[in-house]
Design an enzyme around this catalytic site. Structure first.
Site, short mmCIF file in Angstrom:
data_model
loop_
_atom_site.label_atom_id
_atom_site.label_comp_id
_atom_site.label_asym_id
_atom_site.label_seq_id
_atom_site.Cartn_x
_atom_site.Cartn_y
_atom_site.Cartn_z
CE LYS A 211 -8.35 -0.51 -19.67
NZ LYS A 211 -9.53 0.31 -19.97
CG PHE A 294 -8.63 4.09 -10.69
CD1 PHE A 294 -7.48 4.82 -10.95
CD2 PHE A 294 -9.70 4.20 -11.56
CE1 PHE A 294 -7.40 5.64 -12.04
CE2 PHE A 294 -9.62 5.04 -12.67
CZ PHE A 294 -8.46 5.76 -12.91
CE LYS A 371 -4.08 0.08 -22.73
NZ LYS A 371 -4.74 1.27 -23.33
#
Length: 507
Positions: A211, A294, A371
């Site tokens: 991330k 991504f 996340k």
């Protein structure tokens, strides 16, 4: 249709906390509009003119004080045409002409209509949920499934246009709206999990990816033509010449990639977010930036948004090569935890855990992406700030923080003056004063436009604030200039942090 009917529907929606009642008020209005009025009215109900930014700021809008017309005569077409004129003004003398044209328009409006027009021009039409609410209303007025409208709006990036398509052509016309290379798509967003084990337990076999702490970017390429867009769908190609060259160098003919721009930083570690955003905001080609991708939404003529992530990831690696974000495919919490530790050691925020079978839900904060960050954070809106004292005298310091109310508006959840450097204090003082709407004592109230990311240790029940909850040990991490207020966290996200006893941030 008279503008008064639009204003009345907006007021009716704002006056109730019931989402179904809000949707009914807006849907009823949409059903009465002529086709040529739909785009303008839908844009207004979403909070801005159809023309976008038309050069009328706060000072200009509220400097016009005229006696309103005795009765309603302005039509939707009249106002849209006036906005066209305002948007076309530029160059020397344009400020004076804007004031003159706006004055002329407001003299034709009733007092209620005039106030609504002024609030529309400065982004202060508040009826709750705005675009999300209007999306629901379009589906009801057109008699089509809500998912059809959402999907079309996400792919087209233009809800007013989609409203016309749905109201005139129904579900079949909406289904014909697809992904076009060169036209930005609303990005898919991630929900939050407290740890990788929790995320894997719910998602199963997943792609666990770095991330990154950067600026979201969507890259479109068709042959030699490259366009780059922010998460808000703004075209920033001219600012990111170096990133455009990266996309142009990829071994593809046509591609749409989702990714993150990050600063080069020091050696192998990425740059700080504020440094990335500073470079991102310049107009000099933005050197010192790199890009990681991504997701791959389109490759060489084939749309991939409805394909599972496993296939999109394979396409991403073929298209982006070394610019594909590092990832590991696993369902083992130990493997994922080790990957998280490596991501943190490399200077990144954490990881994203993504279900391998998930499709790309453009514009949605779905449950298929999670996340995981070691520090609990919330994105909140600054409602006010207090003048500091002592070493902070002359700066606006103590921030009043608000979470988004699902019914519209903001709910105050706490204050903080922690985490503010001298440079950030100076910046926020200027930024907040530019948005000042009132002052009471040492407190300056501002338009709710600035999103700030705060780290915190949890939340606690509180009778001090109207939402019944308060932040624990909140401190400022950064301002999110890349986020709109509508993307701030809901009050529900704050309430979800309540626990029987003190809770420390994970990690």
């Amino acid at each position: 249709m008279l503008l008064a009917e639009v204003v009345a529907a907006s007021a009716e929606a704002a006056a109730t906390r019931s989402r179904s009642a809000k949707v009914a008020a807006i849907a009823g209005l949409l059903g009465r509009l002529d086709v040529g009025e739909v785009e303008a009215a839908v844009a207004w109900l979403c909070g801005e003119p159809r023309q976008g930014k038309i050069g009328v700021g706060w000072a200009t809008a509220w400097s016009v004080q005229v006696e309103g017309a005795p009765s309603a005569t302005l039509t939707v077409g009249d106002v849209d045409a006036a906005f066209d004129e305002l948007a076309a003004l530029c160059g020397p003398g344009s400020a004076g002409l804007r004031h003159e044209r706006l004055t002329r328009l407001l003299r034709r409006a009733t007092a209620v209509e005039g106030s609504w027009i002024q609030r529309l021009l400065v982004g202060e039409v508040r009826q709750g949920a705005l675009a999300g609410l209007v999306t629901d209303a379009v589906a009801r007025a057109a008699g089509v499934p809500l998912d059809s409208v959402r999907r079309a709006a996400m792919l087209a990036g233009d809800l007013p246009h989609v409203a016309v398509v749905g109201l005139t052509g129904g579900d079949a016309a909406l289904a014909a709206i697809g992904l076009d290379v060169g036209r930005p798509v609303q990005p898919m967003l991630a929900s939050t999990s407290t740890g990788v084990a929790e995320a894997l337990a719910e998602l199963g076999r997943s792609s666990v990816e770095w991330k990154l702490d950067g600026a979201r970017v969507q890259a479109h390429r068709l042959d030699g033509e490259v366009r780059l867009y922010t998460r808000n769908l703004n075209d920033v190609t001219d600012r990111l010449g170096a990133i455009a060259e990266v996309v142009r160098s990829l071994p593809v003919r046509a591609v749409v990639l989702d990714g993150e721009v990050v600063g080069d930083g020091d050696g192998e570690r990425p740059g700080l977010f504020q440094d990335t955003m500073s470079r991102f905001s310049r107009h000099d080609g933005a050197g010192g930036l790199d890009v990681w991708f991504f997701d791959c939404l389109h490759l060489n003529g084939e749309d991939l948004i409805d394909r599972p992530l496993s296939q999109r990831r394979a396409a991403l690696e073929r298209a982006a090569g070394r610019h594909a974000v590092p990832a590991v495919v696993t369902e083992d919490p130990e493997v994922a935890s080790a990957f998280l530790a490596d991501a943190l050691a490399s200077g990144h925020e954490g990881v994203l855990v993504k279900a391998l079978g998930s499709t790309y839900e453009a514009g949605r904060r779905g449950q298929a992406w999670r996340k995981v960050k070691p520090v609990r954070t919330l994105d909140l809106v600054v409602l006010a700030a207090e003048w500091g004292h002592g070493r902070r005298r002359g700066w606006l310091s103590n921030l009043h923080l608000g979470a988004r109310d699902p019914g519209g508006g903001w709910v105050m959840v706490g204050k903080t003056f922690k985490g503010l450097t001298d440079a950030l204090l100076a910046w926020q003082t200027d930024a907040l004063l530019a948005r000042q709407v009132d002052q009471r004592g040492i407190t300056v109230f501002v338009r709710p436009e600035l999103v700030v990311e705060v780290a915190l240790d949890g939340a606690q029940v509180s009778s001090r604030y109207p939402g019944g909850v308060a932040l624990r040990f909140a401190r400022v991490r950064r301002y999110r200039e890349d986020k709109a207020p509508e993307e701030a966290d809901l009050i529900d996200a704050v309430r979800a942090l309540l626990a029987p006893g003190p809770r420390r941030a994970p990690g």
